[in-house]
Design a protein around this motif. Structure first.
Motif, PDB file in Angstrom:
ATOM      1  N   GLY A  11      -4.873   8.736  -1.307  1.00 38.29           N
ATOM      2  CA  GLY A  11      -4.594  10.145  -1.450  1.00 38.29           C
ATOM      3  C   GLY A  11      -4.735  10.842  -0.112  1.00 38.29           C
ATOM      4  N   ALA A  12      -4.401  12.117  -0.070  1.00 37.72           N
ATOM      5  CA  ALA A  12      -4.492  12.879   1.182  1.00 37.72           C
ATOM      6  C   ALA A  12      -4.895  14.298   0.894  1.00 37.72           C
ATOM      7  CB  ALA A  12      -3.153  12.869   1.915  1.00 37.72           C
ATOM      8  N   SER A  13      -5.819  14.813   1.707  1.00 35.34           N
ATOM      9  CA  SER A  13      -6.126  16.233   1.672  1.00 35.34           C
ATOM     10  C   SER A  13      -5.860  16.866   3.021  1.00 35.34           C
ATOM     11  CB  SER A  13      -7.595  16.460   1.287  1.00 35.34           C
ATOM     12  OG  SER A  13      -7.767  16.433  -0.103  1.00 35.34           O
ATOM     13  N   GLU A  14      -5.841  16.080   4.058  1.00 33.52           N
ATOM     14  CA  GLU A  14      -5.621  16.628   5.393  1.00 33.52           C
ATOM     15  C   GLU A  14      -5.005  15.547   6.256  1.00 33.52           C
ATOM     16  OE1 GLU A  14      -4.752  18.982   7.392  1.00 33.52           O
ATOM     17  OE2 GLU A  14      -6.510  20.159   6.853  1.00 33.52           O
ATOM     18  N   SER A  15      -4.215  15.933   7.220  1.00 33.36           N
ATOM     19  CA  SER A  15      -3.568  14.979   8.106  1.00 33.36           C
ATOM     20  C   SER A  15      -4.425  14.732   9.334  1.00 33.36           C
ATOM     21  CB  SER A  15      -2.192  15.510   8.532  1.00 33.36           C
ATOM     22  OG  SER A  15      -1.392  15.726   7.398  1.00 33.36           O
ATOM     23  N   ALA A  43       0.841  -1.202   0.000  1.00 32.33           N
ATOM     24  CA  ALA A  43       0.000   0.000   0.000  1.00 32.33           C
ATOM     25  C   ALA A  43       0.869   1.242   0.000  1.00 32.33           C
ATOM     26  CB  ALA A  43      -0.920   0.009   1.221  1.00 32.33           C
ATOM     27  N   ILE A  44       0.381   2.282  -0.652  1.00 32.66           N
ATOM     28  CA  ILE A  44       1.085   3.560  -0.744  1.00 32.66           C
ATOM     29  C   ILE A  44       0.190   4.633  -0.147  1.00 32.66           C
ATOM     30  CG2 ILE A  44       2.059   5.268  -2.318  1.00 32.66           C
ATOM     31  CD1 ILE A  44       2.512   2.947  -4.310  1.00 32.66           C
ATOM     32  N   ILE A  45       0.724   5.367   0.832  1.00 37.33           N
ATOM     33  CA  ILE A  45      -0.034   6.433   1.486  1.00 37.33           C
ATOM     34  C   ILE A  45       0.645   7.763   1.219  1.00 37.33           C
ATOM     35  CG2 ILE A  45      -0.800   7.391   3.692  1.00 37.33           C
ATOM     36  CD1 ILE A  45      -1.079   4.601   4.780  1.00 37.33           C
ATOM     37  N   CYS A  46      -0.112   8.722   0.695  1.00 39.90           N
ATOM     38  CA  CYS A  46       0.404  10.078   0.499  1.00 39.90           C
ATOM     39  C   CYS A  46       0.333  10.810   1.842  1.00 39.90           C
ATOM     40  CB  CYS A  46      -0.421  10.814  -0.544  1.00 39.90           C
ATOM     41  SG  CYS A  46      -0.427  10.017  -2.161  1.00 39.90           S
TER      42      CYS A  46
END
Length: 329
Positions: free
Chosen positions: A115-119, A79-82
């Motif tokens: 994907g990521a928009s906020e932590s 798995a790949i996490i931005c």
């Protein structure tokens, strides 16, 4: 609509890669990256961080493409996490679109990509909610079912945004709940993201999404001023761009994430009035697809993880938003 590529579920003990294909904040917030690593390792996973220091715009583009490619090629990575979002991922698109070898590798051995928009804030309740629904989406082969709702949310940025070493807990406030801006019932495959990015993707002819029959979801980024929401004029412009591009012509339904910075009743009504004015009045009023507002997705804490292309339903009569398929096999 192109064929759907579904990755394998994340198995116990698997390796997760951290990459930063847009904003480059790993070296600015090392404590946050370490906390995220500790959470995943605490659940028995291995974590690898793919990150090289940038020395300029072109160096950054080369680094980000090579990091993404390395994570995709590594057979041990499942798995790949931005680690964060940002506005500059499109800088990579010419190189990635031309990389047909990488396309073939991904099709032959697809991996989970988040994907990521906020932590995620480190307060116990939001973190537990995020983790539960993250792994429900990437490690559970059963359909997600009804999308969960958090009873509280953080209406401010986590403290480490302005103090990287801070572990101060963010204040939580009651969640206003879902609001159906237009009733109805619909079924379709999920697709969407950050509003400003969605409009930009339609301008890249090689990867223009097929929006027909989709349950579309969108959310809006934070504003340029720390702690502020995306300006309402930009929200209006983003929705208008999608309308002009025909995104909603054959939409099955729409889900709108809780907008950061719109916390009072007056602020929410202003945001809602833009959606209604553009999508519920005028020519699109005849489309009658259901619209659900204030879901725990996007620039909000905590949040659920939605799997792209999974079949979902909206039913205002039952007050239901549910994902009928797993995003993994």
């Amino acid at each position: 609509m192109s064929s759907i590529i579904v990755p394998k579920a994340l198995d116990p003990g698997a390796t997760i890669a951290f990459i930063s294909p847009s904003a480059r904040l790993n070296d600015q917030y090392p404590a946050a990256v370490l906390r995220a690593t500790a959470v995943l390792k605490g659940r028995g996973y291995n974590v690898r961080e793919f990150y090289n220091k940038d020395i300029g715009i072109q160096s950054s583009i080369i680094n980000r493409i090579s990091e993404l490619r390395a994570a995709c090629l590594d057979t041990k990575v499942s798995a790949i996490i931005c680690t964060v979002g940002g506005p500059s991922f499109t800088e990579l698109l010419p190189g990635l679109i031309a990389d047909t070898d990488l396309h073939n590798i991904i099709r032959a051995n697809p991996k989970i990509v988040l994907g990521a928009s906020e932590s995620v804030d480190d307060e116990t309740l939001p973190l537990a909610f995020c983790i539960k629904h993250l792994f429900r989406a990437i490690a559970d082969r059963e359909p997600i079912g009804d999308v969960s709702r958090s009873p509280t949310y953080a209406h401010k940025h986590p403290s480490w945004f302005h103090d990287p070493a801070s572990i101060h807990k963010t204040e939580l406030v009651p969640t206003p709940g879902w609001i159906w801006l237009r009733p109805g019932k619909a079924q379709g495959r999920l697709f969407g993201g950050c509003l400003s990015v969605m409009a930009r993707l339609n301008g890249v002819r090689q990867i223009v999404p097929d929006w027909r029959g989709r349950i579309i979801f969108f959310e809006t980024a934070t504003g340029e001023k720390f702690g502020s929401g995306n300006p309402i004029d930009r929200v209006k412009a983003g929705i208008a761009d999608l309308i002009a591009q025909g995104v909603f012509e054959d939409a099955a339904g729409l889900v709108v994430g809780r907008p950061f910075g719109y916390d009072s009743t007056k602020q929410r009504e202003k945001y809602i009035s833009v959606i209604k004015g553009l999508l519920c009045d005028g020519p699109l009023s005849k489309k009658e697809f259901p619209i659900l507002f204030n879901v725990d997705v996007g620039h909000t804490t905590p949040m659920v993880t939605l799997p792209f292309d999974a079949l979902a339903i909206l039913d205002s009569e039952k007050d239901q938003f549910a994902v009928q398929e797993s995003g993994v096999v």
